[in-house]
Design a protein around this motif. Structure first.
Motif, PDB file in Angstrom:
ATOM      1  N   PRO A 186       0.813  -1.227   0.000  1.00  0.00           N
ATOM      2  CA  PRO A 186       0.000   0.000   0.000  1.00  0.00           C
ATOM      3  C   PRO A 186       0.843   1.271   0.000  1.00  0.00           C
ATOM      4  CG  PRO A 186       0.073  -0.936   2.194  1.00  0.00           C
ATOM      5  CD  PRO A 186       0.769  -1.920   1.297  1.00  0.00           C
ATOM      6  N   TYR A 187       2.156   1.151   0.098  1.00  0.00           N
ATOM      7  CA  TYR A 187       2.996   2.324   0.280  1.00  0.00           C
ATOM      8  C   TYR A 187       3.628   2.837  -1.009  1.00  0.00           C
ATOM      9  CZ  TYR A 187       2.422   1.033   5.126  1.00  0.00           C
ATOM     10  OH  TYR A 187       1.875   0.713   6.347  1.00  0.00           O
ATOM     11  N   SER A 188       3.842   1.990  -2.011  1.00  0.00           N
ATOM     12  CA  SER A 188       4.505   2.457  -3.227  1.00  0.00           C
ATOM     13  C   SER A 188       3.786   2.040  -4.496  1.00  0.00           C
ATOM     14  CB  SER A 188       5.948   1.933  -3.279  1.00  0.00           C
ATOM     15  OG  SER A 188       5.966   0.517  -3.298  1.00  0.00           O
ATOM     16  N   SER A 189       2.537   1.638  -4.383  1.00  0.00           N
ATOM     17  CA  SER A 189       1.751   1.300  -5.561  1.00  0.00           C
ATOM     18  C   SER A 189       0.582   2.277  -5.659  1.00  0.00           C
ATOM     19  CB  SER A 189       1.227  -0.136  -5.467  1.00  0.00           C
ATOM     20  OG  SER A 189       0.407  -0.289  -4.327  1.00  0.00           O
ATOM     21  N   ALA A 190       0.010   2.353  -6.842  1.00  0.00           N
ATOM     22  CA  ALA A 190      -1.147   3.227  -7.037  1.00  0.00           C
ATOM     23  C   ALA A 190      -2.188   2.492  -7.872  1.00  0.00           C
ATOM     24  CB  ALA A 190      -0.743   4.515  -7.739  1.00  0.00           C
ATOM     25  N   ASN A 191      -3.436   2.628  -7.499  1.00  0.00           N
ATOM     26  CA  ASN A 191      -4.527   2.125  -8.322  1.00  0.00           C
ATOM     27  C   ASN A 191      -4.860   3.152  -9.383  1.00  0.00           C
ATOM     28  OD1 ASN A 191      -5.539  -0.472  -7.094  1.00  0.00           O
ATOM     29  ND2 ASN A 191      -5.509   0.855  -5.291  1.00  0.00           N
ATOM     30  N   PHE A 192      -5.125   2.677 -10.603  1.00  0.00           N
ATOM     31  CA  PHE A 192      -5.469   3.627 -11.656  1.00  0.00           C
ATOM     32  C   PHE A 192      -6.770   4.344 -11.305  1.00  0.00           C
ATOM     33  CE2 PHE A 192      -6.867   4.893 -15.969  1.00  0.00           C
ATOM     34  CZ  PHE A 192      -5.768   5.666 -16.294  1.00  0.00           C
ATOM     35  N   LYS A 193      -7.699   3.606 -10.694  1.00  0.00           N
ATOM     36  CA  LYS A 193      -8.902   4.235 -10.163  1.00  0.00           C
ATOM     37  C   LYS A 193      -8.646   4.607  -8.715  1.00  0.00           C
ATOM     38  CE  LYS A 193     -12.217   1.902 -13.182  1.00  0.00           C
ATOM     39  NZ  LYS A 193     -13.420   1.026 -13.239  1.00  0.00           N
ATOM     40  N   SER A 194      -9.269   5.662  -8.275  1.00  0.00           N
ATOM     41  CA  SER A 194      -9.078   6.126  -6.903  1.00  0.00           C
ATOM     42  C   SER A 194      -9.514   5.058  -5.905  1.00  0.00           C
ATOM     43  CB  SER A 194      -9.877   7.403  -6.670  1.00  0.00           C
ATOM     44  OG  SER A 194      -9.888   7.742  -5.306  1.00  0.00           O
ATOM     45  N   SER A 236      -3.341   9.799 -12.582  1.00  0.00           N
ATOM     46  CA  SER A 236      -2.823  10.210 -13.891  1.00  0.00           C
ATOM     47  C   SER A 236      -2.069   9.052 -14.526  1.00  0.00           C
ATOM     48  CB  SER A 236      -1.911  11.425 -13.752  1.00  0.00           C
ATOM     49  OG  SER A 236      -0.688  11.065 -13.158  1.00  0.00           O
ATOM     50  N   HIS A 237      -2.132   8.992 -15.833  1.00  0.00           N
ATOM     51  CA  HIS A 237      -1.464   7.912 -16.564  1.00  0.00           C
ATOM     52  C   HIS A 237       0.035   7.915 -16.287  1.00  0.00           C
ATOM     53  CE1 HIS A 237      -0.480   5.115 -19.773  1.00  0.00           C
ATOM     54  NE2 HIS A 237       0.408   5.983 -20.214  1.00  0.00           N
ATOM     55  N   ASN A 238       0.657   9.095 -16.257  1.00  0.00           N
ATOM     56  CA  ASN A 238       2.105   9.184 -16.048  1.00  0.00           C
ATOM     57  C   ASN A 238       2.516   8.650 -14.677  1.00  0.00           C
ATOM     58  OD1 ASN A 238       2.576  10.279 -18.565  1.00  0.00           O
ATOM     59  ND2 ASN A 238       2.460  12.395 -17.837  1.00  0.00           N
ATOM     60  N   TYR A 239       1.726   8.990 -13.665  1.00  0.00           N
ATOM     61  CA  TYR A 239       2.002   8.550 -12.301  1.00  0.00           C
ATOM     62  C   TYR A 239       1.872   7.029 -12.208  1.00  0.00           C
ATOM     63  CZ  TYR A 239       1.734   8.979  -7.132  1.00  0.00           C
ATOM     64  OH  TYR A 239       1.955   8.906  -5.782  1.00  0.00           O
ATOM     65  N   TYR A 240       0.773   6.526 -12.736  1.00  0.00           N
ATOM     66  CA  TYR A 240       0.508   5.086 -12.710  1.00  0.00           C
ATOM     67  C   TYR A 240       1.586   4.331 -13.483  1.00  0.00           C
ATOM     68  CZ  TYR A 240      -2.114   0.721 -13.273  1.00  0.00           C
ATOM     69  OH  TYR A 240      -2.507  -0.592 -13.256  1.00  0.00           O
ATOM     70  N   LYS A 241       1.952   4.856 -14.652  1.00  0.00           N
ATOM     71  CA  LYS A 241       2.963   4.205 -15.486  1.00  0.00           C
ATOM     72  C   LYS A 241       4.332   4.219 -14.801  1.00  0.00           C
ATOM     73  CE  LYS A 241       4.752   4.119 -20.228  1.00  0.00           C
ATOM     74  NZ  LYS A 241       6.163   3.948 -19.872  1.00  0.00           N
ATOM     75  N   PHE A 242       4.693   5.328 -14.170  1.00  0.00           N
ATOM     76  CA  PHE A 242       5.971   5.420 -13.479  1.00  0.00           C
ATOM     77  C   PHE A 242       6.089   4.341 -12.409  1.00  0.00           C
ATOM     78  CE2 PHE A 242       8.295   6.885  -9.726  1.00  0.00           C
ATOM     79  CZ  PHE A 242       9.549   7.132 -10.270  1.00  0.00           C
ATOM     80  N   LEU A 243       5.065   4.208 -11.572  1.00  0.00           N
ATOM     81  CA  LEU A 243       5.108   3.239 -10.481  1.00  0.00           C
ATOM     82  C   LEU A 243       5.149   1.807 -11.001  1.00  0.00           C
ATOM     83  CD1 LEU A 243       2.564   4.925  -8.054  1.00  0.00           C
ATOM     84  CD2 LEU A 243       5.027   4.764  -7.746  1.00  0.00           C
ATOM     85  N   ASN A 244       4.391   1.530 -12.047  1.00  0.00           N
ATOM     86  CA  ASN A 244       4.370   0.171 -12.580  1.00  0.00           C
ATOM     87  C   ASN A 244       5.634  -0.173 -13.349  1.00  0.00           C
ATOM     88  OD1 ASN A 244       1.634  -1.433 -12.241  1.00  0.00           O
ATOM     89  ND2 ASN A 244       1.119   0.736 -12.374  1.00  0.00           N
ATOM     90  N   ASP A 245       6.186   0.799 -14.060  1.00  0.00           N
ATOM     91  CA  ASP A 245       7.450   0.556 -14.766  1.00  0.00           C
ATOM     92  C   ASP A 245       8.579   0.290 -13.781  1.00  0.00           C
ATOM     93  OD1 ASP A 245       6.186   0.845 -17.159  1.00  0.00           O
ATOM     94  OD2 ASP A 245       6.992   2.825 -17.625  1.00  0.00           O
ATOM     95  N   LYS A 246       8.581   1.039 -12.672  1.00  0.00           N
ATOM     96  CA  LYS A 246       9.591   0.808 -11.636  1.00  0.00           C
ATOM     97  C   LYS A 246       9.451  -0.600 -11.063  1.00  0.00           C
ATOM     98  CE  LYS A 246      12.069   4.598 -10.958  1.00  0.00           C
ATOM     99  NZ  LYS A 246      13.555   4.605 -10.982  1.00  0.00           N
ATOM    100  N   TRP A 247       8.202  -0.990 -10.818  1.00  0.00           N
ATOM    101  CA  TRP A 247       7.961  -2.324 -10.277  1.00  0.00           C
ATOM    102  C   TRP A 247       8.528  -3.401 -11.201  1.00  0.00           C
ATOM    103  CZ3 TRP A 247       6.917  -5.622  -6.595  1.00  0.00           C
ATOM    104  CH2 TRP A 247       6.478  -6.892  -6.931  1.00  0.00           C
ATOM    105  N   LYS A 248       8.247  -3.295 -12.485  1.00  0.00           N
ATOM    106  CA  LYS A 248       8.700  -4.298 -13.447  1.00  0.00           C
ATOM    107  C   LYS A 248      10.221  -4.365 -13.485  1.00  0.00           C
ATOM    108  CE  LYS A 248       4.624  -3.788 -16.399  1.00  0.00           C
ATOM    109  NZ  LYS A 248       4.122  -3.251 -17.682  1.00  0.00           N
TER     110      LYS A 248
END
Length: 589
Positions: A398-406, A415-427
């Protein structure tokens, strides 16, 4: 700790406005203000100084190298500056700032960050090439913010000073609602690249940003990447060590790093009674005599200090308990909003501000805090719940991930950029841990890594730098130094969360094993809950809360990881945002 401020303009900058703004950083560096103008007053560079290492000279100009080619504004501490002074500069420098600037006469500039043991953010002017280098440390302790448009390039240690300078120049800012909206998809307010004001951005860590003065443009590049610190060789080495030897190894490295970090000035240490701050305090006491061990007691919430008499016997020192009630918390929170110029990153910032003020009043220029271990070693209570039986390859933390929906509001989207940044880092991190064959362990180790290098950096470290340094005192923390981080991120899972250990030892396993060498098993107590009184900020009637309730946009169907506290968390976010807007947004947008 020090304050950095730079203004570059296509035209002459206003002399008075520059000096006024630099003085706004006085709290970060009350011992001296240094500044210089360059290029027919198109460039202003200043540094307010909190003097800790060596002696200050009486010059008022910005620090320059002996060749007069390089000029420096610096915030941080270089713990190995004496070794660098001896190896490269024949012991010719008096403090870490002089060492840092004069290294540029001897070593290529882009190689210097890699040889520094410390926390740092600095601006280097190469007067010969008419270029500026802006550098931040890789572990995320020291930070810089910038504003960039057709007329100005502004860099500072605080968003507040940038806003102040822009107001003096009649430039208004708009709220960046995208950053505000993203807050509803994460546990904490966690800005990554942008602040909640448009055009004021955050310089990433591990970055060298090269600004070409002639062309008035810049290009950032990474000189280091903590993802590359993940090492199969180290992981296997730690895994093959017997437990006793590994405990001795980590304890030894903590001791060696702490010895480098002990200042010559009066200093103190936070002592909460928890594992991290208590262990750090005990190691400090081995090698020096801290001026003050300090604990903050939140009225009717913190009970561990009832055991401090026993802790004092182990430390052979007194622990000063400072009490804070809900009224004091609320008043401090207002000051925090002013310093941050944003919503509060998390609920304990008023307490951090209070501790910093007490340290300074007791004549401490430095104090040791102990953030980061919960994220690196699985100390958060939610981890046991969130990671239970999880075996699929995405970030469950819950600390470093984001749901695309609130997580909270129906009509808010990340935002797409925020969501993409977090998921790209994860990968990227998950792939780096590919040598970990157990899927559950690989998943959790990846989440722990991101919880430090995203959540802890962008929440704890950034807010600590802003809040504590505003009180003219420097925070230090052994657990988030580069050398120690390289150990923690490569520890096998069993040394972070040990499913087979006694309940009291299950989380932060290896740190607790080291802790009992200094205090004994009987001094490990259950982790206490949220510090502070965040409920005081939403106890009053708030328009935004009413708006959400009246229009029925609460996202009641979401699967929230802490369902019991869902309404509390939503109330905190709404009141946090509204308090920020009411207190900080005094312009027309």
């Amino acid at each position: 700790m020090c304050g950095i401020f730079l203004v570059l303009s296509r035209n002459k900058v206003n002399h008075t406005n520059c000096l006024k703004t630099s003085k706004k950083l006085y709290n970060r560096g009350p011992d001296q203000q240094r500044y210089s103008f360059f290029y027919n007053k198109r460039l202003f560079l200043s540094n307010t100084v909190l003097s800790i290492t060596g002696n200050l000279n009486k010059k008022k100009d910005i620090y320059s190298s002996k060749s007069k080619r390089f000029y420096l504004s610096f915030n941080g501490e270089i713990y190995n500056y004496k070794n660098l002074n001896r190896e490269y500069l024949n012991n010719s420098c008096n403090n870490d700032t002089e060492v840092l600037i004069n290294l540029h006469d001897r070593i290529e500039a882009n190689k210097i960050p890699g040889i520094l043991n410390g926390m740092f953010a600095y601006i280097l002017l190469d007067k010969l090439k008419k270029k500026i280098k802006i550098v931040t440390d890789p572990q995320g302790e020291k930070n810089l913010y910038y504003y960039y448009d057709n007329n100005f390039f502004i860099v500072s240690s605080t968003p507040e000073s940038i806003i102040y300078f822009l107001n003096l120049n009649n430039i208004n800012l708009e709220i960046n609602y995208e950053v505000i909206n993203n807050y509803f998809s994460t546990r904490h307010y966690m800005p990554i690249h942008n602040t909640c004001f448009k055009k004021i951005s955050i310089i990433e860590n591990s970055i060298i940003l090269d600004f070409d003065i002639k062309n008035f443009n810049f290009k950032p590049h990474k000189y280091d990447d903590p993802v590359n610190w993940i090492s199969e060789k180290k992981y296997n080495y730690f895994q093959n060590l017997n437990e006793k030897d590994l405990i001795e190894y980590v304890d030894y490295e903590l001791n060696e790093q702490i010895k480098l970090m002990i200042p010559n000035k009066k200093y103190g240490s936070i002592f909460s009674g928890g594992i991290d701050s208590s262990l750090q305090s005990a190691i400090l006491k081995k090698y020096s005599d801290p001026h003050l061990f300090l604990n903050v007691n939140h009225e009717n919430k913190d009970f561990i200090n009832q055991n401090f008499k026993t802790f004092e016997k182990y430390l052979k020192a007194k622990i000063s308990i400072q009490k804070i009630n809900s009224t004091k918390y609320k008043n401090l929170s207002k000051k925090c909003f002013d310093v941050l110029q944003s919503p509060l990153f998390t609920h304990d910032l008023p307490s951090r501000m209070y501790l910093s003020e007490v340290f300074r009043k007791r004549n401490c220029k430095v104090f040791f805090s102990a953030d980061g271990c919960d994220e690196l070693l699985g100390g958060q209570q939610l981890y046991l719940k969130v990671f239970k039986n999880k075996n699929y390859t995405n970030n469950n933390s819950p600390y470093s991930s984001a749901n695309f929906k609130s997580l909270f509001l129906k009509n808010y989207k990340t935002s797409h950029n925020y969501y993409k940044f977090l998921n790209d880092k994860w990968k990227k991190v998950f792939e780096r841990y590919s040598f970990v064959k157990n899927l559950r362990e690989r998943n959790i180790l990846s989440s722990f890594f991101l919880d430090y290098f995203i959540q802890s950096i962008y929440v704890a470290n950034k807010s600590t730098d802003l809040i504590c340094c505003n009180s003219s005192v420097e925070p230090r923390n052994v657990f988030i130094q580069k050398k120690i981080l390289k150990i923690f991120i490569n520890l096998p899972f069993i040394y972070r969360i040990n499913d087979h250990a006694n309940k009291n030892f299950r989380q932060k396993y290896i740190l607790k094993k080291i802790f009992i060498k200094y205090f004994g098993k009987e001094m490990i107590f259950p982790k206490e809950g949220f510090s502070g009184f965040p409920e005081i900020l939403y106890r009053e009637k708030h328009k935004m809360k009413d708006y959400v309730s009246n229009f029925g946009i609460i996202n009641s169907n979401v699967k929230y990881y802490d369902r019991k506290n869902y309404k509390r968390d939503l109330s905190w976010k709404l009141s946090n945002i509204e308090n920020f807007i009411n207190r900080c947004c005094k312009f027309n947008d």
